[in-house]
Design a protein around this motif. Structure first.
Motif, PDB file in Angstrom:
ATOM      1  N   ASP A 137     -11.569  -6.219   7.322  1.00  0.00           N
ATOM      2  CA  ASP A 137     -12.963  -6.141   7.776  1.00  0.00           C
ATOM      3  C   ASP A 137     -13.270  -4.697   8.153  1.00  0.00           C
ATOM      4  O   ASP A 137     -13.097  -4.288   9.297  1.00  0.00           O
ATOM      5  N   GLY A 138     -13.659  -3.914   7.146  1.00  0.00           N
ATOM      6  CA  GLY A 138     -13.943  -2.512   7.375  1.00  0.00           C
ATOM      7  C   GLY A 138     -12.693  -1.673   7.203  1.00  0.00           C
ATOM      8  O   GLY A 138     -11.698  -1.899   7.890  1.00  0.00           O
ATOM      9  N   ALA A 139     -12.716  -0.702   6.275  1.00  0.00           N
ATOM     10  CA  ALA A 139     -11.525   0.111   6.039  1.00  0.00           C
ATOM     11  C   ALA A 139     -11.905   1.313   5.192  1.00  0.00           C
ATOM     12  O   ALA A 139     -12.961   1.340   4.553  1.00  0.00           O
ATOM     13  N   THR A 140     -11.025   2.309   5.196  1.00  0.00           N
ATOM     14  CA  THR A 140     -11.115   3.437   4.282  1.00  0.00           C
ATOM     15  C   THR A 140      -9.830   3.482   3.476  1.00  0.00           C
ATOM     16  O   THR A 140      -8.733   3.505   4.044  1.00  0.00           O
ATOM     17  N   ILE A 141      -9.956   3.452   2.146  1.00  0.00           N
ATOM     18  CA  ILE A 141      -8.791   3.497   1.259  1.00  0.00           C
ATOM     19  C   ILE A 141      -8.943   4.716   0.362  1.00  0.00           C
ATOM     20  O   ILE A 141      -9.919   4.835  -0.378  1.00  0.00           O
ATOM     21  N   ILE A 142      -7.976   5.623   0.425  1.00  0.00           N
ATOM     22  CA  ILE A 142      -8.053   6.896  -0.290  1.00  0.00           C
ATOM     23  C   ILE A 142      -6.735   7.154  -1.022  1.00  0.00           C
ATOM     24  O   ILE A 142      -5.653   6.861  -0.510  1.00  0.00           O
ATOM     25  N   ASN A 143      -6.827   7.675  -2.236  1.00  0.00           N
ATOM     26  CA  ASN A 143      -5.668   8.151  -2.997  1.00  0.00           C
ATOM     27  C   ASN A 143      -4.641   7.052  -3.240  1.00  0.00           C
ATOM     28  O   ASN A 143      -3.438   7.232  -3.018  1.00  0.00           O
ATOM     29  N   LEU A 144      -5.104   5.904  -3.738  1.00  0.00           N
ATOM     30  CA  LEU A 144      -4.214   4.784  -4.047  1.00  0.00           C
ATOM     31  C   LEU A 144      -4.253   4.519  -5.547  1.00  0.00           C
ATOM     32  O   LEU A 144      -5.322   4.394  -6.144  1.00  0.00           O
ATOM     33  N   SER A 145      -3.064   4.432  -6.150  1.00  0.00           N
ATOM     34  CA  SER A 145      -2.947   4.141  -7.575  1.00  0.00           C
ATOM     35  C   SER A 145      -2.123   2.878  -7.765  1.00  0.00           C
ATOM     36  O   SER A 145      -1.044   2.737  -7.164  1.00  0.00           O
ATOM     37  N   VAL A 146      -2.626   1.942  -8.580  1.00  0.00           N
ATOM     38  CA  VAL A 146      -1.942   0.670  -8.828  1.00  0.00           C
ATOM     39  C   VAL A 146      -1.619   0.573 -10.313  1.00  0.00           C
ATOM     40  O   VAL A 146      -2.482   0.800 -11.171  1.00  0.00           O
ATOM     41  N   SER A 147      -0.367   0.235 -10.638  1.00  0.00           N
ATOM     42  CA  SER A 147       0.042   0.069 -12.032  1.00  0.00           C
ATOM     43  C   SER A 147       0.977  -1.123 -12.128  1.00  0.00           C
ATOM     44  O   SER A 147       1.495  -1.618 -11.126  1.00  0.00           O
TER      45      SER A 147
END
Length: 340
Positions: free
Chosen positions: A1-11
């Motif tokens: 509930d509310g967040a900051t997500i930065i510089n994430l890579s999913v493979s």
């Protein structure tokens, strides 16, 4: 509930769920959220009920900003049993569906194939499947788009950038992915499930930019062979014209979000986003005297060349500014201003 997500890579292989929400980065977004500099390379699939699936986010009810993100995985709601249950289906390269009062998507792209299968309102978009109160700017799609339906009376919507919407603005974007809408004439049913053989009809190309909805489209373009025009905006262009520096200038519209895809090409010659991180500010003047001062500044631009930098100033009582250009390649720069 509310967040900051930065510089994430999913493979990896596949992000899949039997629930209603699936996203390469976030399944459900709530509260106030920022997603920045993230990417997904997995296939993302959702197979149950009212399905919401996206390369970055599946479903959002948040005040949401998505910036500098991209998806390369295939996105699908491909459980053909949903046709029998008449579930909704929303698929998008960046976000499947937004029910939020505020969604901003900028500097994002998708190269994965997008498909929504549903008996009731399938929505497919290269960037966003369905949205309300949204601004989309500086985006592009190269993946194929399809919304597949059994009963067209419910509505099936597919668009190169956006499937379906209410109160949305799309600016400085383009699509070169083929956009379809496909209907089922009949299917064989066994034990309550649709199996094996599907007879298709009315597989037609649809909207280059927006499938349907209340939308304002400004400076957006699509490859003339990949889709057909509709009343929702966007201009067709031939492939060679879309690979030129002139087209890059058109998309930039006075800014620097786009650059030409030159050798070694990464996007078949079509424009790419600079996806720049930039910072510029003035610092306190130094060496102050009654007639002079040293002006100080700082600038940095990632993945781009700074063509000029400097200051603008005006003396007390003047109505116009005087511009000063400063030579050099350093991030920090200064200029001694005399004659004050």
């Amino acid at each position: 509930d509310g967040a900051t997500i930065i510089n994430l890579s999913v493979s990896g292989d596949t992000v899949a769920t039997s629930g209603n929400y699936a996203g390469g980065i976030v399944g459900i977004a709530e509260g106030v959220m920022l997603i920045s500099n993230c990417n997904n390379g997995c296939s993302v699939n959702c197979k149950s009920g009212n399905m919401n699936v996206g390369g970055i986010i599946g479903y959002s009810s948040s005040v949401l900003t998505i910036t500098n993100c991209y998806n390369t995985g295939d996105i699908s709601t491909n459980d053909f049993n949903v046709i029998l249950s008449e579930g909704d289906a929303f698929s998008g390269g960046i976000i499947g569906r937004s029910a939020s009062s505020s969604l901003t998507v900028n500097d994002c792209y998708n190269t994965g194939n997008i498909i929504s299968v549903g008996g009731n309102h399938p929505n497919s978009g290269g960037i966003v499947g369905y949205s309300i109160s949204t601004t989309i700017s500086n985006t592009y799609n190269t993946g194929s788009i399809n919304a597949m339906y059994y009963d067209y009376s419910y509505g099936a919507f597919s668009g190169g950038i956006l499937g379906n919407c209410n109160s949305t603005n799309i600016i400085n974007s383009y699509n070169v992915g083929t956009v379809y809408r496909t209907g089922f004439l009949d299917y064989f049913v066994q034990n309550g499930y649709a199996y094996d053989t599907l007879l298709f009809f009315d597989t037609i190309k649809t909207a280059g930019i927006v499938g349907s909805g209340g939308v304002t489209v400004v400076n957006c373009f699509y490859l003339d062979t990949c889709a057909v025009n509709n009343t929702y905006g966007g201009s067709p262009m031939v492939a060679n014209a879309m690979r030129t520096s002139d087209f890059v200038s058109m998309l930039n519209d006075g800014f620097c979000a786009w650059e030409q895809d030159v050798a070694p090409q990464v996007n078949d010659g079509y424009p790419i986003l600079t996806m720049i991180a930039q910072e510029a500010y003035t610092e306190s003047a130094t060496d102050l005297t009654a007639v002079s001062a040293t002006l100080n500044g700082y600038v940095t631009v990632e993945h781009a060349t700074i063509s000029s930098k400097g200051f603008e100033y005006r003396e007390l009582g003047d109505s116009t500014f005087t511009a000063i250009n400063v030579a050099g390649n350093s991030n920090d720069f200064s200029f001694l201003l005399n004659g004050l």
